[in-house]
Scaffold this motif. Structure first.
Motif, PDB file in Angstrom:
ATOM      1  N   GLN A 264     -78.353 -68.580  52.243  1.00 53.35           N
ATOM      2  CA  GLN A 264     -77.839 -69.621  53.121  1.00 53.35           C
ATOM      3  C   GLN A 264     -76.870 -70.541  52.393  1.00 53.35           C
ATOM      4  N   GLY A 280     -82.050 -70.535  50.223  1.00 48.25           N
ATOM      5  CA  GLY A 280     -82.126 -70.267  51.651  1.00 48.25           C
ATOM      6  C   GLY A 280     -83.563 -70.081  52.089  1.00 48.25           C
ATOM      7  N   ASN A 291     -84.623 -74.550  53.389  1.00 46.98           N
ATOM      8  CA  ASN A 291     -84.609 -74.109  52.007  1.00 46.98           C
ATOM      9  C   ASN A 291     -85.968 -74.226  51.344  1.00 46.98           C
TER      10      ASN A 291
END
Length: 367
Positions: A264, A280, A291
């Protein structure tokens, strides 16, 4: 009895002054926050011609793009790839962490790149409307575009608004249940009754959400109180020291180390002491968590330095991981985002009705 009355007067005065002091900022933070709920969607709509790319051939390697950015901006404290899961027809988005040594600027930049041709589509600082008005709003929401003093100001107002909400809940505590059960009706007699009832009813309905929004906003920005952070910002970023290992190899190593992690956010180091970091959510992880999972790699040796999993962290770390989704409304789909847009507008409405109530009281005192 007199003590109780004094306490009530004190709480009411505190609530009034907190609202008046932070009112205009409350309105600005609410409006900008509501706009940011759909940041990506609005930005892509406004800049569709720029951000839409034609897939032609094979995409360039991450390392090629990384070094291109490093050459374009020779003094960075770091680079973050914001959309590693970008669609094939979507430009790559990068956040540029800069430091000009001045506390009067909040040194964030951005760059959008065509992954097939390497063409730079957007490049600039978030203090400017160009390259992106929506990202300008993002930085405004953090710091009012006033640099570190603005960041500190926004954090302080997070506290004042939190206190305003708490004192408001004490003042209107007898109405909370009545409002929730629709026993309180709006009086449309004149602007005085309208502003009074709106302030009471909206304040009660927004109570829970405001406590969450204001607290999470303050908590995520509490580093603004750290003297060490301010000191670092007074030292300009030195010349870039890019990774010895290819960025693509570092990414492969990180993904192999934690195969269930969904990329991410990818941090690309530009200084010798910094690490490559992939972060991520994990597969099947609730969207309420932001996260909390990451793999850090030494860009010189290519060795894994550390791995973190949210599931292995303590209760408070897991709680903190919910703050950004709860603050930004990223834990749900469009209905949740629409709700957050409305929620973001409510503090501004409360500041307006609160100011009207204060003005009514002032007029009454001098008439």
């Amino acid at each position: 009895m007199r003590k109780i009355n004094f306490t009530r007067v004190l709480i009411f005065s505190l609530h009034s002054w907190l609202g008046l002091i932070s009112g205009i900022f409350l309105l600005l933070l609410g409006l900008s926050g509501s706009a940011l709920v759909f940041l990506k969607e609005i930005d892509q709509m406004i800049n569709a011609e720029v951000l839409h790319v034609e897939p032609k051939g094979q995409a360039l390697s991450l390392d090629t793009i990384y070094r291109k950015i490093g050459r374009q901006h020779a003094h960075l404290t770091g680079i973050a790839w914001l959309n590693p899961n970008a669609a094939t027809d979507e430009a790559y988005e990068f956040r540029l962490y800069q430091n000009d040594g001045k506390i009067s600027t909040y040194d964030l930049g951005m760059m959008s790149i065509n992954p097939y041709s390497g063409a730079i589509l957007r490049d600039g600082n978030l203090k400017d409307f160009n390259p992106s008005f929506m990202h300008w709003i993002l930085q405004f929401h953090w710091s009012f575009q006033l640099g570190l003093p603005g960041l500190l100001l926004a954090t302080v107002f997070g506290i004042t608004m939190l206190l305003s909400t708490i004192t408001g809940s004490i003042i209107y505590r007898k109405y909370i249940w009545k409002v929730f059960t629709f026993q309180v009706k709006m009086k449309w007699k004149n602007w005085r009754t309208i502003s009074s009832d709106l302030h009471r009813i909206v304040g009660v309905w927004a109570l829970f959400f405001n406590l969450i929004i204001f607290f999470t906003g303050f908590w995520m920005n509490k580093f603004a109180f750290d003297p060490g952070y301010w000191k670092k910002q007074t030292v300009s970023a030195p010349t870039n020291v890019l990774s010895v290992q290819p960025a693509d190899q570092l990414l492969r190593t990180a993904r192999n180390a934690m195969p269930d992690l969904i990329p991410q956010h990818i941090y690309l180091p530009t200084q010798a002491e910094k690490l490559f970091r992939l972060s991520g959510p994990l597969k099947n992880q609730s969207s309420f968590f932001y996260n909390g999972n990451s793999v850090a790699i030494d860009p010189g040796t290519g060795l894994v330095i550390s791995m973190e999993r949210l599931t292995e962290k303590g209760l408070w770390a897991k709680t903190e991981a919910t703050f950004f989704p709860l603050h930004a409304g990223t834990f749900g789909g469009t209905p949740v985002k629409v709700l957050y847009v409305i929620i973001g507008l409510l503090p501004g409405l409360l500041s307006i009705t609160g100011a009207l109530l204060w003005w009514r009281k002032v007029k009454k005192r001098y008439n």
